[in-house]
Design a protein around this motif. Sequence first.
Motif, PDB file in Angstrom:
ATOM      1  N   ARG A 218       0.825  -1.218   0.000  1.00 34.29           N
ATOM      2  CA  ARG A 218       0.000   0.000   0.000  1.00 34.29           C
ATOM      3  C   ARG A 218       0.858   1.266   0.000  1.00 34.29           C
ATOM      4  O   ARG A 218       0.805   2.077   0.939  1.00 34.29           O
ATOM      5  CB  ARG A 218      -0.963  -0.002   1.193  1.00 34.29           C
ATOM      6  N   ALA A 219       1.649   1.407  -1.048  1.00 35.26           N
ATOM      7  CA  ALA A 219       2.474   2.602  -1.252  1.00 35.26           C
ATOM      8  C   ALA A 219       3.404   2.868  -0.071  1.00 35.26           C
ATOM      9  O   ALA A 219       3.681   4.022   0.272  1.00 35.26           O
ATOM     10  CB  ALA A 219       1.593   3.825  -1.525  1.00 35.26           C
ATOM     11  N   GLY A 220       3.847   1.802   0.563  1.00 38.05           N
ATOM     12  CA  GLY A 220       4.823   1.952   1.641  1.00 38.05           C
ATOM     13  C   GLY A 220       4.219   2.309   2.989  1.00 38.05           C
ATOM     14  O   GLY A 220       4.943   2.508   3.954  1.00 38.05           O
ATOM     15  N   ALA A 251      11.259   2.855  11.116  1.00 36.03           N
ATOM     16  CA  ALA A 251      12.063   4.068  10.930  1.00 36.03           C
ATOM     17  C   ALA A 251      11.908   4.674   9.538  1.00 36.03           C
ATOM     18  O   ALA A 251      12.359   5.782   9.287  1.00 36.03           O
ATOM     19  CB  ALA A 251      13.536   3.762  11.203  1.00 36.03           C
ATOM     20  N   VAL A 252      11.255   3.949   8.626  1.00 30.11           N
ATOM     21  CA  VAL A 252      11.056   4.484   7.272  1.00 30.11           C
ATOM     22  C   VAL A 252       9.937   5.532   7.283  1.00 30.11           C
ATOM     23  O   VAL A 252       8.898   5.320   7.906  1.00 30.11           O
ATOM     24  CB  VAL A 252      10.696   3.337   6.298  1.00 30.11           C
ATOM     25  N   ARG A 253      10.167   6.659   6.596  1.00 31.03           N
ATOM     26  CA  ARG A 253       9.252   7.796   6.678  1.00 31.03           C
ATOM     27  C   ARG A 253       7.792   7.439   6.386  1.00 31.03           C
ATOM     28  O   ARG A 253       6.895   7.779   7.139  1.00 31.03           O
ATOM     29  CB  ARG A 253       9.721   8.912   5.740  1.00 31.03           C
ATOM     30  N   GLU A 254       7.534   6.756   5.285  1.00 34.84           N
ATOM     31  CA  GLU A 254       6.144   6.515   4.876  1.00 34.84           C
ATOM     32  C   GLU A 254       5.455   5.449   5.729  1.00 34.84           C
ATOM     33  O   GLU A 254       4.229   5.369   5.742  1.00 34.84           O
ATOM     34  CB  GLU A 254       6.067   6.044   3.418  1.00 34.84           C
ATOM     35  N   VAL A 255       6.235   4.606   6.354  1.00 38.93           N
ATOM     36  CA  VAL A 255       5.656   3.429   7.013  1.00 38.93           C
ATOM     37  C   VAL A 255       4.804   3.828   8.218  1.00 38.93           C
ATOM     38  O   VAL A 255       5.261   4.540   9.103  1.00 38.93           O
ATOM     39  CB  VAL A 255       6.759   2.439   7.466  1.00 38.93           C
ATOM     40  N   GLU A 256       3.544   3.385   8.204  1.00 36.83           N
ATOM     41  CA  GLU A 256       2.656   3.617   9.345  1.00 36.83           C
ATOM     42  C   GLU A 256       2.486   2.346  10.168  1.00 36.83           C
ATOM     43  O   GLU A 256       2.239   2.409  11.369  1.00 36.83           O
ATOM     44  CB  GLU A 256       1.284   4.087   8.859  1.00 36.83           C
ATOM     45  N   VAL A 257       2.578   1.196   9.492  1.00 35.35           N
ATOM     46  CA  VAL A 257       2.466  -0.089  10.192  1.00 35.35           C
ATOM     47  C   VAL A 257       3.704  -0.921   9.859  1.00 35.35           C
ATOM     48  O   VAL A 257       3.912  -1.300   8.705  1.00 35.35           O
ATOM     49  CB  VAL A 257       1.194  -0.858   9.774  1.00 35.35           C
ATOM     50  N   ALA A 258       4.520  -1.165  10.852  1.00 36.93           N
ATOM     51  CA  ALA A 258       5.748  -1.940  10.661  1.00 36.93           C
ATOM     52  C   ALA A 258       5.564  -3.317  11.281  1.00 36.93           C
ATOM     53  O   ALA A 258       5.050  -3.439  12.397  1.00 36.93           O
ATOM     54  CB  ALA A 258       6.924  -1.228  11.329  1.00 36.93           C
ATOM     55  N   PHE A 310       1.582 -18.809   6.316  1.00 39.85           N
ATOM     56  CA  PHE A 310       1.110 -17.665   7.086  1.00 39.85           C
ATOM     57  C   PHE A 310       1.371 -16.339   6.373  1.00 39.85           C
ATOM     58  O   PHE A 310       0.512 -15.440   6.386  1.00 39.85           O
ATOM     59  CB  PHE A 310       1.780 -17.646   8.470  1.00 39.85           C
ATOM     60  N   LEU A 311       2.524 -16.206   5.731  1.00 38.86           N
ATOM     61  CA  LEU A 311       2.922 -14.904   5.176  1.00 38.86           C
ATOM     62  C   LEU A 311       1.907 -14.310   4.187  1.00 38.86           C
ATOM     63  O   LEU A 311       1.564 -13.128   4.310  1.00 38.86           O
ATOM     64  CB  LEU A 311       4.316 -14.997   4.545  1.00 38.86           C
ATOM     65  N   PRO A 312       1.424 -15.074   3.209  1.00 38.65           N
ATOM     66  CA  PRO A 312       0.446 -14.471   2.292  1.00 38.65           C
ATOM     67  C   PRO A 312      -0.836 -14.024   2.996  1.00 38.65           C
ATOM     68  O   PRO A 312      -1.389 -12.973   2.696  1.00 38.65           O
ATOM     69  CB  PRO A 312       0.143 -15.592   1.284  1.00 38.65           C
ATOM     70  N   LYS A 313      -1.276 -14.820   3.990  1.00 39.21           N
ATOM     71  CA  LYS A 313      -2.469 -14.449   4.757  1.00 39.21           C
ATOM     72  C   LYS A 313      -2.214 -13.164   5.534  1.00 39.21           C
ATOM     73  O   LYS A 313      -3.044 -12.264   5.601  1.00 39.21           O
ATOM     74  CB  LYS A 313      -2.810 -15.559   5.764  1.00 39.21           C
ATOM     75  N   PHE A 314      -1.025 -13.103   6.121  1.00 36.64           N
ATOM     76  CA  PHE A 314      -0.677 -11.932   6.917  1.00 36.64           C
ATOM     77  C   PHE A 314      -0.655 -10.687   6.048  1.00 36.64           C
ATOM     78  O   PHE A 314      -1.192  -9.639   6.407  1.00 36.64           O
ATOM     79  CB  PHE A 314       0.690 -12.142   7.582  1.00 36.64           C
ATOM     80  N   ARG A 315      -0.062 -10.817   4.859  1.00 32.96           N
ATOM     81  CA  ARG A 315       0.015  -9.673   3.950  1.00 32.96           C
ATOM     82  C   ARG A 315      -1.383  -9.157   3.607  1.00 32.96           C
ATOM     83  O   ARG A 315      -1.643  -7.958   3.614  1.00 32.96           O
ATOM     84  CB  ARG A 315       0.756 -10.087   2.677  1.00 32.96           C
ATOM     85  N   ALA A 316      -2.304 -10.081   3.338  1.00 37.31           N
ATOM     86  CA  ALA A 316      -3.674  -9.684   2.987  1.00 37.31           C
ATOM     87  C   ALA A 316      -4.339  -8.939   4.148  1.00 37.31           C
ATOM     88  O   ALA A 316      -4.989  -7.903   3.957  1.00 37.31           O
ATOM     89  CB  ALA A 316      -4.485 -10.920   2.603  1.00 37.31           C
ATOM     90  N   ARG A 317      -4.154  -9.450   5.383  1.00 40.24           N
ATOM     91  CA  ARG A 317      -4.742  -8.793   6.562  1.00 40.24           C
ATOM     92  C   ARG A 317      -4.144  -7.397   6.757  1.00 40.24           C
ATOM     93  O   ARG A 317      -4.834  -6.463   7.127  1.00 40.24           O
ATOM     94  CB  ARG A 317      -4.472  -9.624   7.817  1.00 40.24           C
ATOM     95  N   LEU A 318      -2.845  -7.302   6.523  1.00 36.61           N
ATOM     96  CA  LEU A 318      -2.144  -6.017   6.686  1.00 36.61           C
ATOM     97  C   LEU A 318      -2.687  -5.002   5.677  1.00 36.61           C
ATOM     98  O   LEU A 318      -2.960  -3.846   6.026  1.00 36.61           O
ATOM     99  CB  LEU A 318      -0.635  -6.229   6.504  1.00 36.61           C
ATOM    100  N   GLU A 319      -2.873  -5.446   4.446  1.00 42.83           N
ATOM    101  CA  GLU A 319      -3.387  -4.541   3.410  1.00 42.83           C
ATOM    102  C   GLU A 319      -4.782  -4.050   3.769  1.00 42.83           C
ATOM    103  O   GLU A 319      -5.085  -2.858   3.668  1.00 42.83           O
ATOM    104  CB  GLU A 319      -3.375  -5.250   2.053  1.00 42.83           C
ATOM    105  N   THR A 320      -5.629  -4.960   4.212  1.00 40.43           N
ATOM    106  CA  THR A 320      -6.985  -4.574   4.604  1.00 40.43           C
ATOM    107  C   THR A 320      -6.955  -3.610   5.788  1.00 40.43           C
ATOM    108  O   THR A 320      -7.685  -2.614   5.819  1.00 40.43           O
ATOM    109  CB  THR A 320      -7.802  -5.831   4.991  1.00 40.43           C
ATOM    110  N   PHE A 321      -6.096  -3.910   6.750  1.00 41.01           N
ATOM    111  CA  PHE A 321      -5.965  -3.047   7.935  1.00 41.01           C
ATOM    112  C   PHE A 321      -5.595  -1.623   7.514  1.00 41.01           C
ATOM    113  O   PHE A 321      -6.169  -0.646   8.002  1.00 41.01           O
ATOM    114  CB  PHE A 321      -4.898  -3.629   8.867  1.00 41.01           C
ATOM    115  N   ILE A 322      -4.663  -1.499   6.585  1.00 43.11           N
ATOM    116  CA  ILE A 322      -4.233  -0.171   6.119  1.00 43.11           C
ATOM    117  C   ILE A 322      -5.352   0.521   5.338  1.00 43.11           C
ATOM    118  O   ILE A 322      -5.611   1.708   5.529  1.00 43.11           O
ATOM    119  CB  ILE A 322      -2.943  -0.293   5.283  1.00 43.11           C
TER     120      ILE A 322
END
Length: 328
Positions: A218-220, A251-258, A310-322
């Motif tokens: 999601r654009a970083g 620590a990356v500027r754009e990152v809101e969820v690390a 787990f990783l692909p599932k996690f990525r999908a949840r993270l994208e939805t969360f954002i």
Amino acid sequence: MELLDLHSTVDMLRASDRILVLGHVQPDGDCLGSMTALALGMKLLGKSVALWADEPVPAKYRFLAAEFATPRPDLLKEFDLVVAVDTSTFARIGADVSLAAAGLPVLAIDHHPVVETRFTYLYADDTQAAVGCMMYDILRELDVPLSPAIADALYAAILTDTGCFTYKNTARRSFEIVLALIDAGVDTADIASTVYNSAPAAQLRLLRAALDTLEFVRAGRGAYMYLSREMQEQEGAAEADTENFVNHVRAVREVEVACMVTAMPDNGRLRISLRSKRPEVDVSALAAQFGGGGHACASGARVDEPLKTFLPKFRARLETFIDELPPL
Ligand SMILES: [Mn+2]
């Protein structure tokens, strides 16, 4: 579960003679420092105290002046109170013992939002930067002198849980307590160096391996990386402390969820570490989707699942969360 305040907590400690102190799994500086300060304080009051931890104390915290013993459930009957520090989640208590079965009262002292009621007593205050701050108040109230070893332990707790006084939880009160600790003899540079400048070389190689897996979504606005068991074996990094790797992502500027997903070297279970920069991005809600919890800006979960699935599932949840985050 009975909710306690500072005074009733102090009364309970004063009335107990044989105290068992527990922390949480993967103990951090606040957990180990608070456990140490409480144990040393209780000893100064003439009480008998044991500290149990079911995993080795990380090397950077071995300067703490307490002895952490391996849990011995057969010895539980020797105590009249169990104090669990830095967690309000029963399952995160750092000693695999059947406390309930032993019939012992368990008092939790914590600064996380309360998520369950299985403790006998709970003294919780989520406005506190660290349990170390609560322990400072408790020991003062008990008239325990701030010995240099107690002051060091409390300082380590507050230093680490405030991210070296950079997190939002850092308050005027944090510095007031620190001033008292410095008056009691804390060498702030010495403790900072021990905690932050003493990593084994393998830890940096492991960080390199983790950074190689870094993905932005999601654009970083979100980013995650992972560590597999194989990567950890390859770098021979058994002593490495990977707890703070996720901060490099934040620590990356754009990152809101690390995010960081780590397969535990011993059992392969996944540790999910989540960080945000502002409380409006409440990562404990994301952690809750995986059965975890924590603070708005720092949360985590444990998952029993292979990393690959787990990783692909996690990525999908993270994208939805954002996607569902409130606008800045
Ligand atoms: Mn803490």
